[in-house]
Scaffold this motif. Structure first.
Motif, mmCIF file in Angstrom:
data_model
loop_
_atom_site.group_PDB
_atom_site.id
_atom_site.type_symbol
_atom_site.label_atom_id
_atom_site.label_comp_id
_atom_site.label_asym_id
_atom_site.label_seq_id
_atom_site.Cartn_x
_atom_site.Cartn_y
_atom_site.Cartn_z
ATOM 1 N N GLY A 96 47.169 -10.549 -4.547
ATOM 2 C CA GLY A 96 47.239 -9.949 -3.225
ATOM 3 C C GLY A 96 47.418 -8.442 -3.315
ATOM 4 N N ASP A 97 48.441 -7.931 -2.667
ATOM 5 C CA ASP A 97 48.717 -6.491 -2.734
ATOM 6 C C ASP A 97 49.899 -6.187 -3.655
ATOM 7 N N TYR A 98 50.223 -7.167 -4.531
ATOM 8 C CA TYR A 98 51.349 -6.980 -5.451
ATOM 9 C C TYR A 98 51.057 -5.860 -6.443
ATOM 10 N N PHE A 99 49.795 -5.792 -6.935
ATOM 11 C CA PHE A 99 49.386 -4.739 -7.869
ATOM 12 C C PHE A 99 48.475 -3.729 -7.183
ATOM 13 N N GLU A 100 48.352 -2.564 -7.806
ATOM 14 C CA GLU A 100 47.349 -1.586 -7.400
ATOM 15 C C GLU A 100 46.148 -1.758 -8.325
ATOM 16 N N ILE A 101 45.039 -2.281 -7.796
ATOM 17 C CA ILE A 101 43.823 -2.454 -8.589
ATOM 18 C C ILE A 101 43.113 -1.108 -8.628
ATOM 19 N N VAL A 102 43.184 -0.425 -9.760
ATOM 20 C CA VAL A 102 42.668 0.944 -9.841
ATOM 21 C C VAL A 102 41.159 0.993 -10.079
ATOM 22 N N VAL A 130 38.932 3.990 -18.229
ATOM 23 C CA VAL A 130 40.077 3.683 -17.372
ATOM 24 C C VAL A 130 41.354 4.278 -17.953
ATOM 25 N N LEU A 131 41.529 4.147 -19.263
ATOM 26 C CA LEU A 131 42.731 4.674 -19.912
ATOM 27 C C LEU A 131 42.815 6.197 -19.782
ATOM 28 N N THR A 132 41.670 6.838 -19.792
ATOM 29 C CA THR A 132 41.639 8.297 -19.622
ATOM 30 C C THR A 132 41.988 8.688 -18.190
ATOM 31 N N ALA A 133 41.488 7.901 -17.242
ATOM 32 C CA ALA A 133 41.702 8.212 -15.822
ATOM 33 C C ALA A 133 43.100 7.856 -15.347
ATOM 34 N N ASP A 134 43.670 6.791 -15.910
ATOM 35 C CA ASP A 134 44.994 6.320 -15.472
ATOM 36 C C ASP A 134 45.905 6.157 -16.680
ATOM 37 N N ASP A 135 46.666 7.200 -16.949
ATOM 38 C CA ASP A 135 47.535 7.200 -18.118
ATOM 39 C C ASP A 135 48.660 6.173 -18.003
ATOM 40 N N ASP A 136 48.973 5.760 -16.758
ATOM 41 C CA ASP A 136 50.062 4.803 -16.558
ATOM 42 C C ASP A 136 49.550 3.395 -16.239
ATOM 43 N N LEU A 137 48.332 3.096 -16.670
ATOM 44 C CA LEU A 137 47.791 1.748 -16.475
ATOM 45 C C LEU A 137 48.712 0.727 -17.144
ATOM 46 N N ALA A 138 48.913 -0.414 -16.450
ATOM 47 C CA ALA A 138 49.835 -1.428 -16.973
ATOM 48 C C ALA A 138 49.125 -2.654 -17.548
ATOM 49 N N ALA A 139 47.904 -2.970 -17.054
ATOM 50 C CA ALA A 139 47.266 -4.215 -17.506
ATOM 51 C C ALA A 139 45.768 -4.232 -17.240
ATOM 52 N N VAL A 175 46.480 -1.999 -12.349
ATOM 53 C CA VAL A 175 45.714 -3.004 -13.085
ATOM 54 C C VAL A 175 44.225 -2.700 -12.961
ATOM 55 N N ALA A 176 43.497 -2.863 -14.055
ATOM 56 C CA ALA A 176 42.038 -2.708 -14.051
ATOM 57 C C ALA A 176 41.392 -4.076 -14.276
ATOM 58 N N VAL A 177 40.293 -4.328 -13.590
ATOM 59 C CA VAL A 177 39.581 -5.603 -13.686
ATOM 60 C C VAL A 177 38.212 -5.375 -14.316
ATOM 61 N N MET A 178 37.900 -6.165 -15.323
ATOM 62 C CA MET A 178 36.582 -6.147 -15.961
ATOM 63 C C MET A 178 35.871 -7.446 -15.589
ATOM 64 N N ASN A 179 34.807 -7.336 -14.774
ATOM 65 C CA ASN A 179 34.198 -8.546 -14.241
ATOM 66 C C ASN A 179 32.727 -8.681 -14.601
ATOM 67 N N GLN A 180 32.078 -9.693 -13.995
ATOM 68 C CA GLN A 180 30.640 -9.911 -14.172
ATOM 69 C C GLN A 180 30.124 -10.602 -12.916
ATOM 70 N N PRO A 181 29.718 -9.849 -11.902
ATOM 71 C CA PRO A 181 29.323 -10.414 -10.613
ATOM 72 C C PRO A 181 28.113 -11.351 -10.661
ATOM 73 N N ALA A 196 46.984 -14.346 -13.231
ATOM 74 C CA ALA A 196 47.675 -13.514 -12.246
ATOM 75 C C ALA A 196 49.157 -13.850 -12.183
ATOM 76 N N GLU A 197 49.468 -15.127 -12.165
ATOM 77 C CA GLU A 197 50.861 -15.551 -12.060
ATOM 78 C C GLU A 197 51.674 -15.064 -13.253
ATOM 79 N N ASP A 198 51.091 -15.170 -14.444
ATOM 80 C CA ASP A 198 51.807 -14.720 -15.637
ATOM 81 C C ASP A 198 51.972 -13.199 -15.634
ATOM 82 N N MET A 199 50.920 -12.491 -15.216
ATOM 83 C CA MET A 199 50.985 -11.039 -15.164
ATOM 84 C C MET A 199 52.053 -10.581 -14.166
ATOM 85 N N MET A 200 52.125 -11.248 -13.031
ATOM 86 C CA MET A 200 53.105 -10.897 -12.015
ATOM 87 C C MET A 200 54.535 -11.144 -12.498
ATOM 88 N N SER A 201 54.686 -12.137 -13.377
ATOM 89 C CA SER A 201 56.027 -12.430 -13.904
ATOM 90 C C SER A 201 56.478 -11.384 -14.919
#
Length: 315
Positions: A184-190, A209-218, A161-167, A148-153
């Motif tokens: 926190g609220d620095y990014f928009e988690i789409v 995700v790429l189809t739904a959000d053409d301006d995805l950043a990470a 930003v999209a998150v791929m997880n495994q609950p 997160a810290e590196d991405m924010m920099s």
């Protein structure tokens, strides 16, 4: 070996009842059988951990070819539980285990407890923490934090930003939590998608995700194999400017970080975890008090610092 240990335990009790101090006799390492029960062997991470296990056993004068039993649950907890019951029937002395499902594994842990077989829990913490002798895992929360810290920099506030997880995996939940707490609220988690850390499943989800959000950043992924799926999806879509973060430090993934296809990976040390698990198992069998929660550090490998690491192997 179990009958001999039972005799030693009874002797210690008797000595204690007579007001004497009984010294525990160390186990004969030539008679010890360990079992390794990873989530799956279809991931180099678990092979690297087994390398640490076998290397430590050999260092202790043990023969992994005859004293180590390995099984492959193929990412299915019911299969793993069945294998654990088989290992109990084989009378292994200790089990090194990484659950697929932290809750459903409790059935197997209860069976081990009843059989008197200590379990060393590695990588992903089980829910029933009191049923294992120790938990040895990477600092998974920190892995999410450093990503997160590196991405924010690198990205502006409000970037998507999209998150791929495994609950189902505690370690994966901790990585995601470290990431979410830090941004926190620095990014928009789409979007947040459970892809089980699988490359093919993550690639399909990333395409959506790429189809739904053409301006995805990470993308933030809970492991490198999932991140590889994002690399493949972005490559196919011609999206070379999207940042992609994984966790593991998988040597097979490092080439993508090196050439810029991926951004970074929070590197774990699976061989260190494996070696520590063997040491902890033997100490437990010797009746020694062991540290229950053992944390192994992680380090972020990026395109900027990758030259400082030997990426041909796990860290």
């Amino acid at each position: 070996m179990k009958k001999r240990l039972a005799v030693l335990t009874m002797a210690a009790v008797m000595a204690g009842s007579m007001g004497m101090t009984a010294l525990a006799e160390e186990v004969n390492l030539e008679e010890v059988t360990l079992a390794y029960v990873p989530t799956t062997m279809n991931n180099p991470f678990w092979s690297a951990m087994m390398g640490g296990i076998t290397a430590k056993m050999e260092e202790l004068g043990m023969d992994p070819s005859s004293q180590l039993v390995t099984v492959d649950a193929n990412s299915d907890q019911a299969t793993m539980n069945n294998y654990v019951n088989d290992l109990i029937a084989q009378e292994v002395d200790a089990i090194i285990l990484a659950p697929m499902d932290c809750t459903a594994v409790t059935e197997a842990l209860l069976a081990c407890e009843e059989a008197g077989i200590p379990v060393i829990n590695v990588d992903t913490a089980v829910d029933a923490v009191d049923k294992v002798a120790a938990i040895i895992a990477s600092d998974n929360y920190k892995a999410g934090v450093v990503c997160a810290e590196d991405m924010m920099s690198k990205l502006e506030e409000g970037s998507k930003v999209a998150v791929m997880n495994q609950p189902s995996g505690t370690a994966c939940v901790q990585r995601e939590q470290g990431f979410i707490d830090t941004v926190g609220d620095y990014f928009e988690i789409v979007s947040t998608t459970d892809t089980e850390g699988d490359t093919a499943k993550t690639m399909t989800a990333a395409e959506d995700v790429l189809t739904a959000d053409d301006d995805l950043a990470a993308f933030f992924c809970i492991n490198d194999m999932g991140a590889l799926g994002c690399v493949q999806a972005c490559s196919a879509a011609g999206k070379e400017d999207i940042l992609i973060y994984g966790v593991d430090g998988n040597p097979d993934f490092m080439g993508y970080v090196e050439d810029g296809s991926a951004t970074a990976s929070a590197a774990q040390q699976p061989s260190v975890i494996g070696a520590s698990a063997v040491e902890t198992a033997i100490a437990t069998l010797n009746g020694e008090e062991v540290e229950h929660d053992q944390v192994v550090d992680v380090e972020l490998i990026t395109g900027e610092n990758i030259a400082d690491f030997d990426i041909s192997d796990w860290q």
